[in-house]
Design a protein around this motif. Structure first.
Motif, PDB file in Angstrom:
ATOM      1  N   UNK A   1      25.622  60.565  37.171  1.00 15.80           N
ATOM      2  CA  UNK A   1      26.405  59.709  38.064  1.00 15.80           C
ATOM      3  C   UNK A   1      25.857  59.802  39.484  1.00 15.80           C
ATOM      4  N   UNK A   2      25.763  58.663  40.168  1.00 13.20           N
ATOM      5  CA  UNK A   2      25.303  58.698  41.553  1.00 13.20           C
ATOM      6  C   UNK A   2      26.372  59.337  42.439  1.00 13.20           C
ATOM      7  N   UNK A   3      25.952  60.134  43.396  1.00 14.96           N
ATOM      8  CA  UNK A   3      26.882  60.907  44.220  1.00 14.96           C
ATOM      9  C   UNK A   3      27.865  60.008  44.976  1.00 14.96           C
ATOM     10  N   UNK A   4      27.457  58.774  45.298  1.00 12.70           N
ATOM     11  CA  UNK A   4      28.337  57.875  46.052  1.00 12.70           C
ATOM     12  C   UNK A   4      29.601  57.528  45.266  1.00 12.70           C
ATOM     13  N   UNK A   5      29.525  57.654  43.944  1.00 12.84           N
ATOM     14  CA  UNK A   5      30.695  57.294  43.128  1.00 12.84           C
ATOM     15  C   UNK A   5      31.743  58.396  43.108  1.00 12.84           C
ATOM     16  N   UNK A   6      31.391  59.580  43.614  1.00 16.74           N
ATOM     17  CA  UNK A   6      32.298  60.716  43.510  1.00 16.74           C
ATOM     18  C   UNK A   6      33.239  60.805  44.711  1.00 16.74           C
ATOM     19  N   UNK A   7      34.446  61.292  44.538  1.00 16.08           N
ATOM     20  CA  UNK A   7      35.024  61.625  43.244  1.00 16.08           C
ATOM     21  C   UNK A   7      35.334  60.363  42.434  1.00 16.08           C
ATOM     22  N   UNK A   8      35.073  60.433  41.154  1.00 16.72           N
ATOM     23  CA  UNK A   8      35.340  59.318  40.252  1.00 16.72           C
ATOM     24  C   UNK A   8      36.614  59.663  39.497  1.00 16.72           C
ATOM     25  N   UNK A   9      37.645  58.834  39.677  1.00 15.20           N
ATOM     26  CA  UNK A   9      38.949  59.186  39.102  1.00 15.20           C
ATOM     27  C   UNK A   9      39.446  58.124  38.127  1.00 15.20           C
ATOM     28  N   UNK A  10      39.876  58.589  36.973  1.00 17.38           N
ATOM     29  CA  UNK A  10      40.424  57.696  35.960  1.00 17.38           C
ATOM     30  C   UNK A  10      41.859  58.089  35.639  1.00 17.38           C
ATOM     31  N   UNK A  11      42.671  57.083  35.353  1.00  9.57           N
ATOM     32  CA  UNK A  11      44.012  57.350  34.839  1.00  9.57           C
ATOM     33  C   UNK A  11      44.046  56.763  33.437  1.00  9.57           C
ATOM     34  N   UNK A  12      44.060  57.628  32.450  1.00 11.64           N
ATOM     35  CA  UNK A  12      44.008  57.173  31.060  1.00 11.64           C
ATOM     36  C   UNK A  12      45.397  57.156  30.442  1.00 11.64           C
TER      37      UNK A  12
ATOM     38  N   UNK B   1      51.164  53.720  40.515  1.00  9.41           N
ATOM     39  CA  UNK B   1      50.926  54.669  41.611  1.00  9.41           C
ATOM     40  C   UNK B   1      49.513  55.249  41.538  1.00  9.41           C
ATOM     41  N   UNK B   2      49.012  55.462  40.320  1.00  6.16           N
ATOM     42  CA  UNK B   2      47.644  55.984  40.192  1.00  6.16           C
ATOM     43  C   UNK B   2      46.632  54.972  40.723  1.00  6.16           C
ATOM     44  N   UNK B   3      46.862  53.719  40.415  1.00  2.00           N
ATOM     45  CA  UNK B   3      45.949  52.680  40.873  1.00  2.00           C
ATOM     46  C   UNK B   3      45.938  52.622  42.397  1.00  2.00           C
ATOM     47  N   UNK B   4      47.133  52.757  42.990  1.00  3.39           N
ATOM     48  CA  UNK B   4      47.217  52.779  44.453  1.00  3.39           C
ATOM     49  C   UNK B   4      46.439  53.944  45.028  1.00  3.39           C
ATOM     50  N   UNK B   5      46.421  55.048  44.303  1.00  6.78           N
ATOM     51  CA  UNK B   5      45.718  56.242  44.784  1.00  6.78           C
ATOM     52  C   UNK B   5      44.216  56.169  44.502  1.00  6.78           C
ATOM     53  N   UNK B   6      43.762  55.073  43.898  1.00 11.25           N
ATOM     54  CA  UNK B   6      42.323  54.907  43.691  1.00 11.25           C
ATOM     55  C   UNK B   6      41.815  55.255  42.301  1.00 11.25           C
ATOM     56  N   UNK B   7      42.749  55.531  41.395  1.00 14.70           N
ATOM     57  CA  UNK B   7      42.328  55.816  40.021  1.00 14.70           C
ATOM     58  C   UNK B   7      41.993  54.512  39.307  1.00 14.70           C
TER      59      UNK B   7
END
Length: 422
Positions: free
Chosen positions: A244-255, A184-190
């Motif tokens: 970090x370049x602004x285009x990458x934000x928000x940058x989300x990780x699921x660890x 589900x996190x991956x689906x949400x873009x993490x």
RNA sequence: GGAGGGCUCGCAUAGCGGCCGAGUGCACCGGUCUUGAAAACCGGCAGGUGAAAGCCUCGUGGGUUCAAAUCCCACGCCCUCCGCCA
């Protein structure tokens, strides 16, 4: 770390924040005092250094007697520069040590008070009426035994108190929870991440776990590394010293990682079962975003946490954690507490914190847009902490005979709708 | 654990103790040219701090020197080889 400029301009706000947390307000005044001497020392050093740079250049160009004379001066100046530099370095180190003691500024909306002063934001779902169902609920330890899912006795034998084995459907349930969480996190873009759990002091210090929280951290002194209590640490530190370049934000990780906690100072608390353990696995959400978007991002993290609980079909409530109970990095924190039938109460299962720019300043993480380089905001939130989720699922979905119904969302990952007794 | 080699601006490289905070190529951004693009040409292009001048940063920390990217020491990380090993 709080921006020193902000502290200079708004010392009262910082004092109020410290007070709200029940922490020392005199740190603010110590910091302001040393900041003065720090700036003086820097100026002194820089003036001398500038002089030395000029003189040095002329030495290079000079010849003969003239050179000898200049060298005389230069030598003297070099000593002064060295002294001024040492003084500056000392004071800066002291100033930094004091600055690192300050906790993050509170969000003005955070409730003020101690652990008990949280505010309940909402209740979702209704605790099940076992009387109506005609049986007494069993606790997760008993259910775990009946299902062959949890073995705390052998855990204690092999690893001491607060240790356990997940076996059979217990182990399978962990895999299912993790798979569901990651998908589900991956689906949400993490971006899914398996981070190191052994980290260096900079990572630990930067995320704010070597302050008051230090006693709960396992430290391997021989190798000067720490076992992380949450993957928040390696996820935050992943971009340490980066822009970090602004285009990458928000940058989300699921660890997904194992978490280690000493649980010092919790003697006698939650000694039964797997509510409070030294080692567990967890899927953690972590987000880097622009500071002005942090509040919104915080709400999104909370929503993802709620989605997870909803999918597990567990009644819960959301609380706004009071100032005195926040971690030093957080400016606001929401906890989700799941209903635990045999304890007749709600217990924390997930938690999400907005750390604003506090961690990012300590870790030297910034972002860059068209008008420059600025501190970034970091936020974290639990998607699922395995043992507590197992407790909630087993206890809430049990049947009279001790079998347990599997929430629909997990059925595809488990291939069954019910855990039977072994 | 043992033996070597290396760490310079996004990447690749140059760098004599003073002329190096640092050259070149690639990438990137802007412009000229073009119907558009490519090529070519012109310009820009590390970060921090400061109002600015300046100061600091060539893995990190120390040392030598009037002066260190350049010399010395320690540590860290990377690479190669040997040993051990999931």
């Amino acid at each position: 770390m709080i921006d020193i400029k902000f502290i200079r301009e708004n010392p009262d706000a910082v004092r109020a924040s410290q007070k709200g947390r029940g922490e020392d307000t005199s740190i603010v005044d110590q910091l302001l005092a040393i900041d003065e001497t720090r700036r003086t020392a820097i100026t002194e050093f820089e003036t001398l250094r500038a002089e030395q740079n000029v003189l040095s250049k002329s030495v290079g160009a000079a010849k003969g007697d003239e050179k000898t004379a200049l060298l005389e001066n230069a030598k003297d100046l070099a000593n002064k520069v060295k002294a001024a530099d040492t003084k500056r370095a000392d004071i800066e180190a002291q100033a930094n040590a004091i600055a690192m003691q300050l906790s993050n500024l509170l969000d003005p909306d955070a409730p003020i008070g101690g652990e008990a002063d949280f505010v309940v934001i909402e209740h979702v779902g209704t605790p099940r009426d076992f009387a109506k169902d005609g049986f007494e609920p069993k606790d997760h330890v008993e259910l775990g035994k009946l299902l062959g899912a949890i073995d705390t006795e052998r855990g204690a034998k092999v690893a001491g108190s607060r240790s356990y084995y997940l076996t059979g459907v217990g182990a399978l349930l962990e895999f299912a929870l993790v798979n569901y969480a990651i998908s589900s996190a991956t689906k949400a873009g993490f971006i899914p991440v398996i981070p190191p759990v052994l980290v260096n002091p900079a990572a630990m210090e930067g995320t704010g776990f070597l302050g008051q929280a230090a006693e709960n951290v396992y430290h391997l002194e021989r190798d000067e590394v720490y076992l992380v209590g949450t993957s928040e640490v390696p996820l935050a530190a992943m971009h340490m010293d980066e822009i970090l370049p602004v285009e990458k934000l928000p940058l989300r990780y699921a660890g997904y990682s194992t978490c280690f906690r000493r649980e010092a100072g919790t003697y006698g608390k939650d000694t039964r079962g797997i509510i409070r353990v030294h080692q567990f696995d967890k899927v953690e959400m972590f987000s880097f975003c622009k500071p002005e978007e942090a509040k919104e991002e915080h709400k999104r993290l909370l929503q993802w946490e709620k989605d997870f609980l909803n999918a597990m079909e567990i009644p819960y409530r959301v609380i706004d954690v009071a100032s005195g109970d926040l971690g030093s990095s957080a400016n606001r924190k929401f906890d989700i507490e799941a209903w635990i039938p045999t304890q007749d109460t709600y217990r924390e299962v997930t938690s999400t914190s907005n750390c604003t720019e506090f961690q990012a300043r300590r870790l030297n993480i910034r972002y860059k847009d068209s008008d420059g380089t600025k501190a970034i905001a970091t936020l974290n939130g639990t998607l699922v902490a395995i043992p507590r989720m197992i407790v909630a699922i087993l206890e809430n979905h049990q049947n009279a005979d001790g079998s347990v119904n599997v929430p629909k969302a997990l059925q595809p990952f488990l291939g069954t709708s019910r855990f039977e007794l072994v």
